[in-house]
Design an enzyme around this catalytic site. Structure first.
Site, short mmCIF file in Angstrom:
data_model
loop_
_atom_site.label_atom_id
_atom_site.label_comp_id
_atom_site.label_asym_id
_atom_site.label_seq_id
_atom_site.Cartn_x
_atom_site.Cartn_y
_atom_site.Cartn_z
N ASP A 150 -1.31 -17.25 66.50
CA ASP A 150 -1.54 -17.54 65.18
C ASP A 150 -2.93 -17.72 64.85
O ASP A 150 -3.66 -18.61 65.50
CB ASP A 150 -0.71 -18.60 64.54
CG ASP A 150 -0.68 -18.72 63.08
OD1 ASP A 150 -1.65 -18.21 62.68
OD2 ASP A 150 0.40 -19.51 62.62
N TYR A 175 -2.15 -14.13 46.30
CA TYR A 175 -2.44 -13.28 47.27
C TYR A 175 -3.88 -12.44 46.86
O TYR A 175 -4.43 -12.36 47.43
CB TYR A 175 -1.23 -12.20 47.24
CG TYR A 175 -1.61 -10.59 47.83
CD1 TYR A 175 -1.91 -10.70 49.27
CD2 TYR A 175 -1.98 -9.82 47.13
CE1 TYR A 175 -2.37 -9.32 49.88
CE2 TYR A 175 -2.35 -8.46 47.67
CZ TYR A 175 -2.55 -8.52 49.08
OH TYR A 175 -2.99 -7.29 49.54
N GLY A 189 1.51 -5.09 62.91
CA GLY A 189 1.88 -4.82 61.55
C GLY A 189 2.01 -3.33 61.21
O GLY A 189 1.58 -2.56 61.90
N LYS A 218 -7.77 -12.11 48.41
CA LYS A 218 -8.52 -11.07 49.12
C LYS A 218 -9.92 -11.54 48.63
O LYS A 218 -10.91 -11.15 49.21
CB LYS A 218 -7.78 -9.79 48.60
CG LYS A 218 -6.66 -9.56 49.12
CD LYS A 218 -6.84 -9.22 50.48
CE LYS A 218 -5.33 -8.94 51.46
NZ LYS A 218 -5.65 -9.09 52.97
N SER A 263 -8.22 -5.38 49.18
CA SER A 263 -7.25 -4.66 48.26
C SER A 263 -7.79 -4.32 47.09
O SER A 263 -8.66 -4.97 46.58
CB SER A 263 -6.03 -5.14 48.25
OG SER A 263 -5.14 -4.93 47.34
N ALA A 264 -7.23 -3.05 46.30
CA ALA A 264 -7.68 -2.77 45.04
C ALA A 264 -7.27 -3.59 44.17
O ALA A 264 -7.70 -3.68 42.96
CB ALA A 264 -7.18 -1.26 44.83
N PHE A 270 -6.09 1.15 48.32
CA PHE A 270 -5.16 1.53 47.25
C PHE A 270 -3.72 1.06 47.73
O PHE A 270 -3.34 0.30 48.14
CB PHE A 270 -5.54 2.70 46.60
CG PHE A 270 -7.09 2.45 46.07
CD1 PHE A 270 -8.15 2.05 46.56
CD2 PHE A 270 -6.73 2.23 44.29
CE1 PHE A 270 -9.21 1.80 45.71
CE2 PHE A 270 -8.17 2.06 43.67
CZ PHE A 270 -9.14 1.58 44.34
N ASN A 271 -3.01 2.40 47.62
CA ASN A 271 -1.40 1.93 47.73
C ASN A 271 -1.20 2.51 49.25
O ASN A 271 -0.93 3.87 49.13
CB ASN A 271 -0.49 2.24 46.82
CG ASN A 271 -0.58 1.38 45.47
OD1 ASN A 271 -1.50 1.22 45.03
ND2 ASN A 271 0.47 1.08 45.28
N ASP A 307 2.39 -6.13 36.81
CA ASP A 307 1.71 -4.82 37.07
C ASP A 307 0.73 -4.31 36.03
O ASP A 307 0.84 -4.48 34.91
CB ASP A 307 3.15 -3.92 37.05
CG ASP A 307 4.03 -3.72 38.23
OD1 ASP A 307 3.25 -4.18 39.40
OD2 ASP A 307 5.07 -3.16 38.52
N1 UDP Z 1 7.73 -0.09 41.55
C1 UDP Z 1 8.97 0.48 40.96
N2 UDP Z 1 10.03 -0.18 41.72
C2 UDP Z 1 9.94 -0.72 42.80
C3 UDP Z 1 8.63 -0.87 43.34
C4 UDP Z 1 7.61 -0.57 42.76
O1 UDP Z 1 8.87 1.25 39.89
O2 UDP Z 1 11.05 -0.90 43.29
C5 UDP Z 1 6.44 0.55 40.82
C6 UDP Z 1 5.65 -0.63 40.48
O3 UDP Z 1 6.10 -1.11 39.03
C7 UDP Z 1 4.08 0.10 40.39
C8 UDP Z 1 4.49 1.13 41.68
O4 UDP Z 1 5.65 1.42 41.77
O5 UDP Z 1 4.06 0.55 39.33
C9 UDP Z 1 3.72 0.65 42.94
O6 UDP Z 1 4.16 -0.50 43.30
P1 UDP Z 1 4.03 -1.46 44.68
O7 UDP Z 1 4.68 -2.58 44.49
O8 UDP Z 1 4.38 -0.57 45.87
O9 UDP Z 1 2.36 -1.50 44.85
P2 UDP Z 1 1.25 -2.23 43.79
O10 UDP Z 1 0.64 -1.23 43.00
O11 UDP Z 1 2.26 -3.11 43.08
O12 UDP Z 1 0.50 -2.80 44.60
#
Ligand code: UDP
Length: 358
Positions: free
Chosen positions: A64, A155, A15, A159, A130-131, A198-199, A318
């Protein structure tokens, strides 16, 4: 010489993050076995890993990890010194709609890995956390001591539960905290590290491996790159009325290669006997908050293009802001994020262009 090489099992190694980690492990001199059922990816990244490392002989087991006898057989076939466990489902929205699927897959696969590890004399287990476990908090940045909040989706719950399972297994089989229970158990010792990401964003500088979302991407950066290449019409920025400087959410975007290097540092810490406790947690981020709008603007600038985007309502679930205090990982792992956000966003775009054959 080869006999002394340590071998790391990377479950979910085909992945996005797993493939970058596999590259870094091999480049750091480890032997790697990749196990993946290809449920959320194909062989593209694994082929990329082989090209980047120049290694055609990386063992790949299509399996798997929810299949306990197969996991047992894997540990019998290879001597495994450490496991990095990625094999899990990760889509937040889907996990709300299909909780049973998420609990079954994410918990059973991890339990099978832990069971096989202790049955085969013990192991060092690195869990990909994950954070998300921190949830919404006013106390920013978050440290590893920050309290976990109740999970907002299945999800996130998986974690937290997997972290707890690892704690219990470590406690039962080896040294946890100050309780050193040498030889106290009939089970093989398991030591564990949870890395809280984090991200993760971006791609390998070779543009041979990167994120390959199936269907419409949920995450921001693949949505941006797919919009820029013309696969999606317009990016929706979810919410511009948050209490942040520009009204959009703040996150800590960590380059995937930097993230992969944190795994190598954590594996070395486990294998070299440097852990201070049987179970440790590290935040893996940059420590710098970046808003959605800043990220979009930076993406346009570094790649010299215009992105079609609009502001849209907030996305359910969010949180406003989260970023890491990374001092523990910096000090204990001797690791820190090095790649600039500019380079990371360039790499994300180069990967999208590579996929499009451009
Ligand atoms: N986000 C956005 N548009 C999108 C996807 C994500 O504005 O099409 C924003 C989302 O609201 C968050 C940030 O981007 O504030 C990061 O989102 P992501 O899903 O990548 O990661 P997360 O922090 O949710 O795990």
């Amino acid at each position: 010489m080869n006999q002394t090489k340590k071998r790391v099992l990377v479950s979910g190694g085909a992945g996005y993050i797993g493939s970058h980690v596999t590259v870094e492990l091999i480049e750091a001199g480890y032997d790697v076995v990749v196990a993946d059922n290809l449920s959320n990816c194909d062989m593209t990244c694994f082929e990329g890993v082989k090209k980047i490392t120049g290694r055609d002989d990386i063992p790949f087991e299509k399996m798997d990890c929810c299949d306990a006898p197969l996991v047992e057989a894997l540990f019998s076939k290879y001597r495994i010194d450490a496991v990095i466990h990625f094999a899990a489902f990760k889509a937040v929205g889907e996990s709300v709609a299909e909780p049973i699927k998420y609990y079954k897959n994410n918990l059973i696969s991890f339990l099978n890995i832990l069971d096989a590890a202790k049955n085969h004399g013990g192991c060092n287990v690195l869990f990909s956390s994950s954070a998300t476990v921190y949830g919404e908090t006013d106390k920013l940045p978050v440290t590893e001591e920050s309290p976990r909040q109740p999970a907002m989706c299945s999800y996130g719950a998986t974690k937290q539960i997997c972290e707890d399972i690892l704690v219990d297994v470590v406690r039962a089989t080896s040294a946890y905290g100050d309780e050193i229970k040498a030889g106290a158990s009939e089970l093989g010792p398991v030591k564990g590290i949870a890395l809280r990401y984090f991200n993760p964003i971006g791609a390998h500088p070779s543009a041979l491996i990167g994120e390959l979302p199936r269907g419409v991407p949920n995450n921001l950066v693949p949505y941006i790159t797919q919009t820029a290449i013309g696969k999606r019409e317009c990016l929706s920025i979810f919410g511009n009325d948050y209490p942040t400087p520009d009204g959009t959410c703040l996150r800590d975007y960590i380059d995937v290669v930097d993230l992969a290097k944190a795994h190598v540092a954590a594996v070395a810490r486990m294998l070299d006997g440097k852990m201070k406790k049987g179970y440790e947690i590290f935040n893996v981020g940059t420590g710098k908050p970046v808003s959605v709008l800043e990220l979009v603007t930076k993406f346009e600038k570094v790649n010299n293009l215009k992105l079609n985007y609009k502001f849209a309502p907030r996305r359910a679930g969010d949180i406003t802001a989260i970023w890491a205090d990374t001092s523990l990982a910096n000090k204990e792992l001797g690791w820190k994020a090095e790649r600039s956000l500019e380079d990371t966003l360039k790499s994300a775009w180069q990967w999208e262009c590579h996929l499009a054959g451009k």
